[in-house]
Scaffold this active site. Structure first.
Site, short mmCIF file in Angstrom:
data_model
loop_
_atom_site.label_atom_id
_atom_site.label_comp_id
_atom_site.label_asym_id
_atom_site.label_seq_id
_atom_site.Cartn_x
_atom_site.Cartn_y
_atom_site.Cartn_z
N LYS A 52 1.41 -4.01 -6.46
CA LYS A 52 1.35 -3.14 -5.28
C LYS A 52 2.20 -3.74 -4.15
O LYS A 52 2.94 -3.02 -3.47
CB LYS A 52 -0.10 -2.93 -4.84
CG LYS A 52 -0.86 -2.01 -5.78
CD LYS A 52 -2.36 -1.97 -5.54
CE LYS A 52 -3.02 -1.14 -6.64
NZ LYS A 52 -4.49 -1.09 -6.55
N GLN A 96 -9.28 -3.87 -3.32
CA GLN A 96 -9.10 -3.79 -4.77
C GLN A 96 -10.46 -3.86 -5.48
O GLN A 96 -11.25 -4.77 -5.22
CB GLN A 96 -8.19 -4.94 -5.24
CG GLN A 96 -7.89 -4.92 -6.73
CD GLN A 96 -7.04 -3.70 -7.16
OE1 GLN A 96 -6.09 -3.32 -6.48
NE2 GLN A 96 -7.41 -3.09 -8.27
N ASP A 119 -6.39 4.92 -0.90
CA ASP A 119 -6.86 5.04 -2.29
C ASP A 119 -7.51 6.40 -2.53
O ASP A 119 -7.71 6.80 -3.68
CB ASP A 119 -7.90 3.94 -2.60
CG ASP A 119 -7.30 2.78 -3.39
OD1 ASP A 119 -6.22 2.96 -3.99
OD2 ASP A 119 -7.93 1.69 -3.40
#
Ligand code: NAP
Length: 292
Positions: A52, A96, A119
């Protein structure tokens, strides 16, 4: 048979994003800034976050990585989320997953300001997605929509079968494929208690498999000419590989490719699109596209 190449599509989209960032900065605007919070040293999570950060570079974004050890408390993590919510220099951020068992993932997700939730996991974004309002859509289903669109797969009025009903893939995918402004398809969702699974799959014009069962979808489950999207990524032991494992999809690729009209490989299909869609959401956050 058309091979739906997620790697090439993701590369193109990242170039488009980088071009947009160049326009923004040429006008004196600010580079989009993504922050990522990583807890512990899980190998998979480390790789995802590393990729990422690399993707941020390719897109011309600023990125910040915040690390905690496994023993971080929930309160410490929530305080970090609060700081990122308040930090005007950060446009979007992710925590995460998975988190260690002593931390409630749901509490952490709900603590994120939904306007920075790139997200798309916050209930406000999930709810807005379900009723067709502007919002961050979670990366995997958004990536699949892009793959279908960019490879000219007609979805309107088609029969789409989604195999799996998880919150991060199956449910949002089914919701998007059903909605007029996205897939506009007729959708069937199958899960571990569904009956006549093979027959149901065989009725699909578009079959999206997200169950985490290597090779589950066999050639006899696929209508000739159907589009097959394989979301599955399971590590299967393989001593011939340097890492000792390979990634396996939910589809028996070698057999199904001779029946399908179009198919995604694993790896190189849905996977590369997922990180790329996080970049697209971060660009949208930088431009205040959904929440002005
Ligand atoms: P998950 O949360 O484990 O959900 C799996 C779903 O599949 C559940 O709804 C389950 O049904 C259903 N299922 C399991 N076995 C089944 C069977 N034999 N027949 C029918 N349905 C069955 O999984 P997930 O998070 O959605 O992930 C699915 C796969 O996609 C995994 O391999 C994951 O690694 C991969 N993935 C890839 C990406 C990517 O970027 N490429 C992103 C996310 C996930 P029940 O609800 O009845 O239990």
């Amino acid at each position: 048979m058309t091979l739906i190449d997620g790697k090439a599509t993701a590369r193109t989209i990242k170039q488009e994003i980088a071009a947009r960032v160049a326009e923004i900065t040429a006008r004196g605007g600010k580079r989009p800034h993504l922050a990522a919070v990583l807890v512990g040293h899980d190998g998979g999570s480390e790789t995802y976050v590393k990729n990422k950060v690399l993707a941020c570079k390719e897109c011309g974004f600023e990125s910040t990585l915040i690390r905690y050890e496994d023993d971080v408390t929930e309160d410490e993590l929530l305080a970090c989320v609060a700081r990122l919510n308040a930090d005007d220099s950060v446009d979007g951020f992710i925590v995460q997953l998975p988190l260690p068992a002593h931390i409630s993932e749901q509490r952490v997700i709900e603590a994120i300001d939904h306007r920075k939730d790139v997200d798309g996991f916050h209930p406000v974004n999930v709810g807005r997605m379900a009723i067709g309002l502007p919002c961050y859509i979670s990366a995997t289903p958004l990536g699949i929509l892009q793959l279908l669109r960019r490879h000219g797969v007609e979805t309107s009025g088609k029969h789409c079968v989604v195999l799996g009903r998880s919150n991060i893939v199956g449910k949002p995918m089914a919701s998007l494929m059903m909605q007029k402004q996205y897939g506009d398809a007729t959708v069937t969702v199958l899960h571990s208690h569904s009956r006549d699974l093979k027959e149901e799959c065989r009725r699909a014009d578009i079959l999206i498999a997200a169950i985490g069962r290597p090779g589950f979808v066999t050639a006899d489950m696929v209508k000739p000419g159907a589009t097959v999207i394989d979301v599955g990524t399971t590590r299967v032991a393989d001593p011939s590989r340097p890492r000792g494992y390979r990634l396996s999809g939910d589809v028996d690729f070698e057999a199904v490719k001779d029946v399908a009209g179009a198919i995604t490989p694993v790896p190189g299909g849905v996977g590369p699109m997922t990180i790329c869609m996080l970049m697209l959401n971060t660009l949208a956050a930088g431009e205040r596209k959904y929440y002005p």
